[in-house]
Enzyme design. Structure first.
Site, PDB file in Angstrom:
ATOM      1  N   TRP A   1       0.805  -1.224   0.000  1.00 14.61           N
ATOM      2  CA  TRP A   1       0.000   0.000   0.000  1.00 14.61           C
ATOM      3  C   TRP A   1       0.839   1.276   0.000  1.00 14.61           C
ATOM      4  O   TRP A   1       0.317   2.355  -0.192  1.00 14.61           O
ATOM      5  CB  TRP A   1      -0.937   0.022   1.230  1.00 14.61           C
ATOM      6  CG  TRP A   1      -0.242  -0.300   2.514  1.00 14.61           C
ATOM      7  CD1 TRP A   1      -0.248  -1.517   3.142  1.00 14.61           C
ATOM      8  CD2 TRP A   1       0.605   0.543   3.295  1.00 14.61           C
ATOM      9  NE1 TRP A   1       0.552  -1.477   4.261  1.00 14.61           N
ATOM     10  CE2 TRP A   1       1.094  -0.216   4.381  1.00 14.61           C
ATOM     11  CE3 TRP A   1       1.012   1.883   3.177  1.00 14.61           C
ATOM     12  CZ2 TRP A   1       1.948   0.301   5.350  1.00 14.61           C
ATOM     13  CZ3 TRP A   1       1.874   2.400   4.138  1.00 14.61           C
ATOM     14  CH2 TRP A   1       2.330   1.614   5.205  1.00 14.61           C
ATOM     15  N   ASN A   2       2.152   1.165   0.242  1.00 15.02           N
ATOM     16  CA  ASN A   2       2.896   2.426   0.415  1.00 15.02           C
ATOM     17  C   ASN A   2       3.187   3.123  -0.909  1.00 15.02           C
ATOM     18  O   ASN A   2       3.279   4.348  -0.957  1.00 15.02           O
ATOM     19  CB  ASN A   2       4.177   2.216   1.242  1.00 15.02           C
ATOM     20  CG  ASN A   2       5.203   1.350   0.551  1.00 15.02           C
ATOM     21  OD1 ASN A   2       4.852   0.519  -0.284  1.00 15.02           O
ATOM     22  ND2 ASN A   2       6.453   1.526   0.897  1.00 15.02           N
TER      23      ASN A   2
ATOM     24  N   LYS B   1      -2.715  -8.576  -7.486  1.00 17.17           N
ATOM     25  CA  LYS B   1      -3.490  -8.441  -6.248  1.00 17.17           C
ATOM     26  C   LYS B   1      -2.901  -7.274  -5.466  1.00 17.17           C
ATOM     27  O   LYS B   1      -1.860  -7.383  -4.819  1.00 17.17           O
ATOM     28  CB  LYS B   1      -3.432  -9.717  -5.392  1.00 17.17           C
ATOM     29  CG  LYS B   1      -4.488  -9.671  -4.303  1.00 17.17           C
ATOM     30  CD  LYS B   1      -4.080 -10.284  -2.981  1.00 17.17           C
ATOM     31  CE  LYS B   1      -3.223  -9.442  -2.109  1.00 17.17           C
ATOM     32  NZ  LYS B   1      -3.816  -8.203  -1.567  1.00 17.17           N
TER      33      LYS B   1
ATOM     34  N   GLY C   1       6.540  -6.388  -0.442  1.00 21.87           N
ATOM     35  CA  GLY C   1       5.856  -6.263   0.843  1.00 21.87           C
ATOM     36  C   GLY C   1       6.798  -6.665   1.959  1.00 21.87           C
ATOM     37  O   GLY C   1       8.024  -6.658   1.797  1.00 21.87           O
ATOM     38  N   SER C   2       6.221  -7.051   3.071  1.00 19.40           N
ATOM     39  CA  SER C   2       7.044  -7.317   4.249  1.00 19.40           C
ATOM     40  C   SER C   2       7.792  -8.645   4.120  1.00 19.40           C
ATOM     41  O   SER C   2       7.350  -9.564   3.419  1.00 19.40           O
ATOM     42  CB  SER C   2       6.154  -7.349   5.490  1.00 19.40           C
ATOM     43  OG  SER C   2       5.216  -8.393   5.356  1.00 19.40           O
TER      44      SER C   2
ATOM     45  N   GLU D   1      10.615  -8.388  -3.332  1.00 21.45           N
ATOM     46  CA  GLU D   1      11.131  -7.086  -2.892  1.00 21.45           C
ATOM     47  C   GLU D   1      10.586  -6.873  -1.489  1.00 21.45           C
ATOM     48  O   GLU D   1       9.417  -6.510  -1.319  1.00 21.45           O
ATOM     49  CB  GLU D   1      10.649  -5.974  -3.833  1.00 21.45           C
ATOM     50  CG  GLU D   1      11.142  -6.105  -5.260  1.00 21.45           C
ATOM     51  CD  GLU D   1      12.630  -5.824  -5.414  1.00 21.45           C
ATOM     52  OE1 GLU D   1      13.237  -5.247  -4.496  1.00 21.45           O
ATOM     53  OE2 GLU D   1      13.190  -6.196  -6.452  1.00 21.45           O
ATOM     54  N   LEU D   2      11.430  -7.140  -0.489  1.00 24.17           N
ATOM     55  CA  LEU D   2      10.912  -7.193   0.887  1.00 24.17           C
ATOM     56  C   LEU D   2      11.361  -5.978   1.703  1.00 24.17           C
ATOM     57  O   LEU D   2      11.759  -4.962   1.157  1.00 24.17           O
ATOM     58  CB  LEU D   2      11.345  -8.513   1.519  1.00 24.17           C
ATOM     59  CG  LEU D   2      11.003  -9.766   0.681  1.00 24.17           C
ATOM     60  CD1 LEU D   2      11.499 -11.035   1.345  1.00 24.17           C
ATOM     61  CD2 LEU D   2       9.505  -9.856   0.405  1.00 24.17           C
TER      62      LEU D   2
HETATM   63  N1  LIG Z   1      11.770  -3.810  -1.393  1.00 21.43           N
HETATM   64  C1  LIG Z   1      10.876  -3.023  -1.970  1.00 21.43           C
HETATM   65  O1  LIG Z   1      10.979  -2.659  -3.128  1.00 21.43           O
HETATM   66  C2  LIG Z   1       9.680  -2.569  -1.198  1.00 21.43           C
HETATM   67  C3  LIG Z   1       8.873  -1.574  -1.745  1.00 21.43           C
HETATM   68  C4  LIG Z   1       7.730  -1.180  -1.038  1.00 21.43           C
HETATM   69  C5  LIG Z   1       7.415  -1.793   0.177  1.00 21.43           C
HETATM   70  N2  LIG Z   1       8.220  -2.759   0.664  1.00 21.43           N
HETATM   71  C6  LIG Z   1       7.923  -3.392   1.945  1.00 21.43           C
HETATM   72  O2  LIG Z   1       6.524  -3.589   2.112  1.00 21.43           O
HETATM   73  C7  LIG Z   1       6.181  -3.546   3.480  1.00 21.43           C
HETATM   74  C8  LIG Z   1       5.008  -2.615   3.703  1.00 21.43           C
HETATM   75  O3  LIG Z   1       3.965  -2.960   2.887  1.00 21.43           O
HETATM   76  P1  LIG Z   1       2.708  -3.794   3.411  1.00 21.43           P
HETATM   77  O4  LIG Z   1       2.416  -3.485   4.829  1.00 21.43           O
HETATM   78  O5  LIG Z   1       1.650  -3.653   2.377  1.00 21.43           O
HETATM   79  O6  LIG Z   1       3.310  -5.265   3.387  1.00 21.43           O
HETATM   80  P2  LIG Z   1       2.517  -6.631   3.644  1.00 21.43           P
HETATM   81  O7  LIG Z   1       3.542  -7.694   3.508  1.00 21.43           O
HETATM   82  O8  LIG Z   1       1.688  -6.608   4.845  1.00 21.43           O
HETATM   83  O9  LIG Z   1       1.505  -6.682   2.412  1.00 21.43           O
HETATM   84  C9  LIG Z   1       1.956  -6.731   1.087  1.00 21.43           C
HETATM   85  C10 LIG Z   1       0.927  -7.452   0.257  1.00 21.43           C
HETATM   86  O10 LIG Z   1       0.752  -8.757   0.775  1.00 21.43           O
HETATM   87  C11 LIG Z   1      -0.619  -8.977   1.080  1.00 21.43           C
HETATM   88  N3  LIG Z   1      -0.727  -9.815   2.281  1.00 21.43           N
HETATM   89  C12 LIG Z   1      -0.844  -9.405   3.558  1.00 21.43           C
HETATM   90  N4  LIG Z   1      -0.941 -10.454   4.382  1.00 21.43           N
HETATM   91  C13 LIG Z   1      -0.882 -11.557   3.618  1.00 21.43           C
HETATM   92  C14 LIG Z   1      -0.895 -12.940   3.876  1.00 21.43           C
HETATM   93  N5  LIG Z   1      -1.032 -13.429   5.120  1.00 21.43           N
HETATM   94  N6  LIG Z   1      -0.785 -13.787   2.849  1.00 21.43           N
HETATM   95  C15 LIG Z   1      -0.626 -13.317   1.613  1.00 21.43           C
HETATM   96  N7  LIG Z   1      -0.626 -12.026   1.294  1.00 21.43           N
HETATM   97  C16 LIG Z   1      -0.735 -11.143   2.278  1.00 21.43           C
HETATM   98  C17 LIG Z   1      -1.207  -7.609   1.297  1.00 21.43           C
HETATM   99  O11 LIG Z   1      -2.599  -7.608   1.080  1.00 21.43           O
HETATM  100  C18 LIG Z   1      -0.452  -6.793   0.271  1.00 21.43           C
HETATM  101  O12 LIG Z   1      -1.030  -6.943  -1.007  1.00 21.43           O
HETATM  102  C19 LIG Z   1       7.423  -3.049   4.188  1.00 21.43           C
HETATM  103  O13 LIG Z   1       8.076  -4.141   4.774  1.00 21.43           O
HETATM  104  C20 LIG Z   1       8.260  -2.462   3.057  1.00 21.43           C
HETATM  105  O14 LIG Z   1       9.646  -2.415   3.287  1.00 21.43           O
HETATM  106  C21 LIG Z   1       9.339  -3.173   0.009  1.00 21.43           C
HETATM  107  N1  LIG Z   2      10.785   4.032  -2.550  1.00 14.88           N
HETATM  108  C1  LIG Z   2      10.822   2.690  -3.056  1.00 14.88           C
HETATM  109  C2  LIG Z   2       9.638   1.891  -2.664  1.00 14.88           C
HETATM  110  C3  LIG Z   2       9.806   1.403  -1.276  1.00 14.88           C
HETATM  111  O1  LIG Z   2       8.951   1.466  -0.424  1.00 14.88           O
HETATM  112  C4  LIG Z   2      11.013   2.723  -4.551  1.00 14.88           C
HETATM  113  O2  LIG Z   2      11.470   3.728  -5.063  1.00 14.88           O
HETATM  114  O3  LIG Z   2      10.783   1.741  -5.195  1.00 14.88           O
END
Ligand SMILES: NC(=O)c1ccc[n+]([C@@H]2O[C@H](COP(=O)([O-])OP(=O)(O)OC[C@H]3O[C@@H](n4cnc5c(N)ncnc54)[C@H](O)[C@@H]3O)[C@@H](O)[C@H]2O)c1
Ligand SMILES: N[C@@H](CC=O)C(=O)O
Length: 498
Positions: free
Chosen positions: A165-166, A189, A242-243, A264-265
């Site tokens: 969502w960020n 998704k 995501g996380s 990409e975590l």
């Molecule tokens: N490395 C990168 O490029 C990058 C970029 C942006 C965000 N992030 C990471 O994303 C995280 C923040 O985003 P967030 O809170 O949306 O992450 P999240 O892991 O909670 O959710 C990411 C996605 O996974 C889905 N999800 C949530 N719970 C799930 C489950 N139990 N099973 C399957 N899917 C599930 C969510 O609905 C969402 O679509 C942070 O850790 C951040 O560092 C990483």
């Molecule tokens: N800022 C990052 C996203 C991370 O949350 C990007 O540029 O991809």
């Protein structure tokens, strides 16, 4: 009933960009079971709209549609796919203001940042439109008599994408444009907190002539939908941002179908300031690297490691700069930080601050009584941060900065690497030997020296350790969606040579 969604559609130049359905096989779709979920404006907690929660058979229907459409999409020439992607790029740019409004309403980030994200997201579409024309194979000098050897690149197949969502728009385009250019259909998704940016992208993809079944957006209970996507053998690639927690789950769930995984975590970036730096210049850069997207950024400078000789002045400059940041509703006027995504994020931020203070950190800035609403968190500065604190160990994903002093390069390398994460690191110094030593020793996928800005389409974006697998963007980003097929043409006669 006048809801925020009525207000939103009135606010948009093109109200058809605001869709409250899933998008499967070129059709806007309700949930078969009638289940729905509300989406909130994090600045006000008002309901913006609703999304359907799809049933299992509807997710399978998206896979069926993608499978049928794949045959035609992969058969197009690369320049034909390029044309469609460039049309999509033009439409995203032309609708930038509406896309930014939708994003700010569902995510909370200030409008200038949302406009910036639309621009950023669009830039990946243009990049991969062009990269699709350069998916070269190779000729291999033959070791087999009378044979010619080589490789060709082929699309991996249906690609599923699960996004956070960020960055509700750019995290989709960085994946989807690469997959589409490679010849793969996509099933996206998005996060349930920010689905409307994804749905607006689907509307624009349709207008750009991307055929039915090639671009699908599915919505539902995240755990349910992801399980289906992971266990579906026809989905050959899964790209997740995501996380780290959810990333680990998806690895487990994908094991039975042996998928291509791009992950990409999370990140927990160190920001290292050398003794030769001007404390003001470095502090201003650190404020910018920490507080973008209200700290909800995987690149956020969480652990600011400052040489002891300039630590106190750095803290003073940092305090002055961060105290000037304004916090408020991203839709209204010039604000620097919007709300956090929801109340739980505020509670998590508060608990990380409490934990640090209870273990000896000093809170220099951070009066929460000034917060303009329940989901807002005023920027916090903690000093005397140590590795025992959550603010050091966890990705705080909030406007919470922690500063620690160090004395030698070797010490700061150890401190910076003392984390399970390895996404991005910052170094601020003008000493070339120090730069080289630190850059080589840091266990991170990306190291930015004397620059806060580090990302963009030409960049191989990604992390090491538990920050992920694979790279997005750059010259290799498209490879995440390509298979290498080796061929051996035998019995060619002496003309084959090598
Ligand atoms: N490395 C990168 O490029 C990058 C970029 C942006 C965000 N992030 C990471 O994303 C995280 C923040 O985003 P967030 O809170 O949306 O992450 P999240 O892991 O909670 O959710 C990411 C996605 O996974 C889905 N999800 C949530 N719970 C799930 C489950 N139990 N099973 C399957 N899917 C599930 C969510 O609905 C969402 O679509 C942070 O850790 C951040 O560092 C990483
Ligand atoms: N800022 C990052 C996203 C991370 O949350 C990007 O540029 O991809």
């Amino acid at each position: 009933m006048t809801t925020l969604s009525t207000m939103l559609t009135k606010r948009l130049e093109d109200p058809r960009l605001f869709r409250q359905y899933a998008y499967i096989d070129g059709k806007w779709t309700h949930g078969n079971g009638g289940r729905e979920e509300a989406v909130y404006d994090p600045a006000t907690d008002e309901v913006i709209g609703h999304i359907p929660l799809l049933e299992a058979e509807q997710i399978t229907a998206a896979v069926d549609a993608a499978e049928a459409a794949f045959v035609h999409w992969r058969a197009l020439r690369a320049d034909e796919r390029c044309e469609r992607l460039l049309a999509w790029y033009d439409l995203i740019q032309a609708n930038r203001e509406d896309l930014a409004t939708i994003m700010t309403l569902e995510q909370g980030k200030p409008m200038p940042d949302a406009r910036g994200e639309v621009e950023y997201g669009a830039s990946f579409v243009r990049w991969f439109a062009e990269e699709g024309k350069r998916t070269y194979g190779e000729t291999i000098p033959s070791h087999i008599p009378n044979a010619s050897l080589g490789t060709i690149k082929e699309p991996v197949g249906i690609a599923a994408m699960i996004t956070p969502w960020n960055f509700p728009l750019a995290m989709i385009t960085r994946k989807a444009a690469a997959a589409l250019a490679a010849g793969c259909p996509v099933i996206i998704k998005p996060a349930n907190e920010t689905p409307f940016s994804a749905l607006a992208l689907a509307e624009l993809a349709e207008r750009a002539g991307i055929p039915e079944g090639i671009f699908n957006v599915v919505l539902g209970d995240p755990a349910e939908v992801s399980k289906i996507l992971c266990s579906e053998p026809r989905i050959r690639a899964l790209s997740f941002t995501g996380s780290t927690r959810v990333g680990r789950l998806l690895i487990e769930q994908s094991a039975n179908t042996v998928k291509r995984l791009s992950l990409e975590l999370g990140g927990n970036a160190p920001f290292i300031v050398g003794p030769d730096m001007d404390p003001k210049e470095a502090a201003y850069a650190a404020v910018s690297a920490k507080f973008q997207t209200a700290g909800q950024d995987c690149l956020a400078a969480n652990r600011i490691l400052v040489h002891e000789s300039i630590h106190d002045e750095f803290v003073e400059q940092f305090t002055e700069r961060m105290s000037a940041l304004t916090v408020g509703n991203g839709l209204h006027g010039e604000v620097d930080l919007g709300p956090l995504i929801h109340r739980q994020a505020v509670e998590k931020a508060a608990s990380i601050v409490d934990d640090a203070i209870s273990k000896g950190a000093t809170m220099v800035v951070g009066d929460q009584s000034q917060a303009p609403g329940d989901n807002f968190f005023m920027p916090v500065l903690l000093t005397n941060v140590t590795p025992q604190m959550k603010v050091w160990r966890e990705e705080n994903f909030a406007p919470v900065a922690g500063i620690t002093a160090y004395s030698t390069d070797d010490e700061v390398i150890e401190m910076a690497n003392d984390t399970e994460y390895g996404l991005a690191a910052y170094i601020y110094t003008h000493d070339i030997r120090r730069i080289w030593k630190l850059m080589r020793a840091l266990e991170y996928g990306m190291v930015s020296v004397n620059s806060v800005k580090m990302t963009g389409p030409p960049v191989p974006f990604g992390g090491v350790k538990q920050s992920g697998l694979g790279r997005e963007g750059g010259a290799t980003g498209i490879d995440e969606y390509l298979e290498t097929k080796y061929y051996c043409l035998g019995a060619l006669g002496s003309v084959s040579g090598s």
